[in-house]
Scaffold this active site. Structure first.
Site, PDB file in Angstrom:
ATOM      1  N   HIS A  37      15.564  17.507  17.642  1.00  0.00           N
ATOM      2  CA  HIS A  37      14.318  17.364  18.238  1.00  0.00           C
ATOM      3  C   HIS A  37      13.736  18.460  18.870  1.00  0.00           C
ATOM      4  CE1 HIS A  37      15.084  12.771  18.652  1.00  0.00           C
ATOM      5  NE2 HIS A  37      16.183  13.106  18.571  1.00  0.00           N
ATOM      6  N   GLU A 119      18.162  17.977  21.204  1.00  0.00           N
ATOM      7  CA  GLU A 119      16.957  18.692  21.842  1.00  0.00           C
ATOM      8  C   GLU A 119      16.891  20.095  21.620  1.00  0.00           C
ATOM      9  OE1 GLU A 119      14.014  17.022  22.273  1.00  0.00           O
ATOM     10  OE2 GLU A 119      14.615  14.803  22.754  1.00  0.00           O
ATOM     11  N   HIS A 155      13.554  14.663  13.935  1.00  0.00           N
ATOM     12  CA  HIS A 155      13.034  13.448  14.261  1.00  0.00           C
ATOM     13  C   HIS A 155      11.819  12.926  13.530  1.00  0.00           C
ATOM     14  CE1 HIS A 155      11.491  11.237  18.639  1.00  0.00           C
ATOM     15  NE2 HIS A 155      11.998  10.537  17.639  1.00  0.00           N
ATOM     16  N   ASP A 165       8.612  16.349  15.771  1.00  0.00           N
ATOM     17  CA  ASP A 165       9.603  17.432  16.015  1.00  0.00           C
ATOM     18  C   ASP A 165      10.871  17.323  14.960  1.00  0.00           C
ATOM     19  OD1 ASP A 165       9.878  14.861  17.385  1.00  0.00           O
ATOM     20  OD2 ASP A 165      11.626  15.877  18.287  1.00  0.00           O
TER      21      ASP A 165
END
Length: 184
Positions: A37, A119, A155, A165
């Site tokens: 992400h 992330e 993602h 993303d």
């Protein structure tokens, strides 16, 4: 062989900031997918505490106008890689973090059930830092040594049309050494 740096799904080299936004995976489910992400809070700004606050339900809606629109969310990821390569872990990789939302991969829905969310501090309009790619590559090696990972995806790959993303500035070629990188 499992890495000694991993204990109970927690990585020893990561700074640990436990998130309340997780639950148990379904019985017998182990991670087989990694979802990459990108996030920045406020949008397109880096280095602040916004992501940590979002994942720990402490985001102040008065701090930034955008925060008022997202402070009600209860989300998390297993790992967060800052621009300088710092690695933060919010949820044990053995547990289910709430990062994928409505999602599907390889005919299976509910990707949170069988994935690990990573992330990267970033956005759709700026390149990621070399330190982030180095940290991500090292993390992928550790995760592959500890779990039966079959694919690494973005993602956007598991939620097409809903998410973008890690975005067009993410250089997938930096992960070419990982034979498990799969793109739709």
């Amino acid at each position: 062989m499992k890495s000694e740096a991993f204990s109970g799904g927690w990585l020893a080299c990561a700074r640990r900031i436990p998130s309340p936004n997780f639950d148990e995976r379904p019985d017998g489910e182990v991670p087989s997918l990694i979802v990459v992400h990108a996030i920045s809070l406020p949008p397109d700004q880096f280095g602040g505490p916004g992501v940590e606050q979002l994942f720990t339900n402490t985001l102040d809606p008065d701090e930034h106008p955008y925060y008022a629109t997202i402070c009600h969310l209860r989300v998390s990821a297993h790992f967060f890689i800052r621009r300088d390569g710092e690695l933060i872990q919010f949820v044990s990789a053995d547990a289910r973090a709430w990062h994928a939302g409505v999602s599907s991969w390889d005919g299976r829905e509910r990707c949170n059930d069988f994935s690990i969310g990573i992330e990267l501090e970033g956005c759709d309009s700026l390149p990621f830092a070399p330190e982030q790619y180095r940290r991500l590559a090292g993390l992928l090696e550790i995760l592959q040594a500890n779990y039966p990972i079959r694919a690494v995806v973005g993602h956007a790959d598991i939620a097409p049309g809903r998410k973008t993303d890690p975005g067009p500035c993410f250089d997938w070629a930096c992960l070419q050494g990982f034979t498990l990188v799969a793109r739709r």
